[in-house]
Design an enzyme around this catalytic site. Sequence first.
Site, mmCIF file in Angstrom:
data_model
loop_
_atom_site.group_PDB
_atom_site.id
_atom_site.type_symbol
_atom_site.label_atom_id
_atom_site.label_comp_id
_atom_site.label_asym_id
_atom_site.label_seq_id
_atom_site.Cartn_x
_atom_site.Cartn_y
_atom_site.Cartn_z
ATOM 1 N N GLU A 59 0.861 -1.178 0.000
ATOM 2 C CA GLU A 59 0.000 0.000 0.000
ATOM 3 C C GLU A 59 0.901 1.233 0.000
ATOM 4 O OE1 GLU A 59 -2.784 -0.048 3.201
ATOM 5 O OE2 GLU A 59 -3.622 -1.988 2.634
ATOM 6 N N ASP A 70 -4.815 9.201 10.481
ATOM 7 C CA ASP A 70 -3.476 8.723 10.808
ATOM 8 C C ASP A 70 -2.999 9.281 12.140
ATOM 9 O OD1 ASP A 70 -3.008 7.148 8.507
ATOM 10 O OD2 ASP A 70 -2.739 8.977 7.343
#
Length: 279
Positions: A59, A70
């Site tokens: 990824e 995140d």
Amino acid sequence: MPLPLETPGPAAHALDRIFHTARSGQRAALAVYYPVGFPDFEQSLHTLQALAQYADVVEVGLPFSDPMMDGPTIAQATRQALTSGFRLAHLFTAIREIRASSRAAVLVMTYWQPVAHRGATRFAAELAEAGAAGAIIPDLPLEEAGPWLTAARHHGLHTVPVVAPNASDERLARICTTAGGMIYAPAVAGVTGHTGPLASGLPAFVARLRALTGLPISVGIGVSSAAQAHQAAQYADGIIVGSALIRHIQNAPGPRGTRAALALARDLAHGVHRLPAAA
């Protein structure tokens, strides 16, 4: 109503084959996440290619200035990538280089704004041309995903949704009808970078998803060790690890950190094997 599926491209088919091969080998597929451009483009390209030697799926993270899902580890890495001069062309170069040097399938993890700025049709075409299997766009809600889904399907790309355990079965089923390649199930609630235990309800959530879709179920966001990868591999089709790899390079910039990240990737690749079925 689900959009009509068009024929997946060769790279998307490669992702499908990876899950079939992993299942036949009594293991989960290993996916690793790493942002292109961290700490600079050349080192990120080297690291991505090296990680691809251990992973089934890479990824590639597209750095973005407001990475809402995140945690501190990935947020810091993407900020450094942007500071070091990341350009969108670097993303497509990285995809090509990974595909040319490994058997790993490539997914792109991105937020919606960079895609919208480029234009969904153009972005999908460039991903397909570079050899990506598809994209993960965690902040793109189902109700606004039509233009991207149309563009992705036209260019033979999978769209991998990140699904929430607190969503209703009805909503999960609707999301699954638009998905391709795999379903991304968070291993813990919250942002990336968690280092504690996996959520106690994760096996049940994976079971819920299996009742709604025949696509592989991959778990990430909170898997940080080979032991946790092994634990989740007993019921999931794929294991996704990102922050734990990046943390090694942040703690020891240069070759030593890269070696530590690759050692973890090697351990993860061993960890995703399943226990033999009981007689």
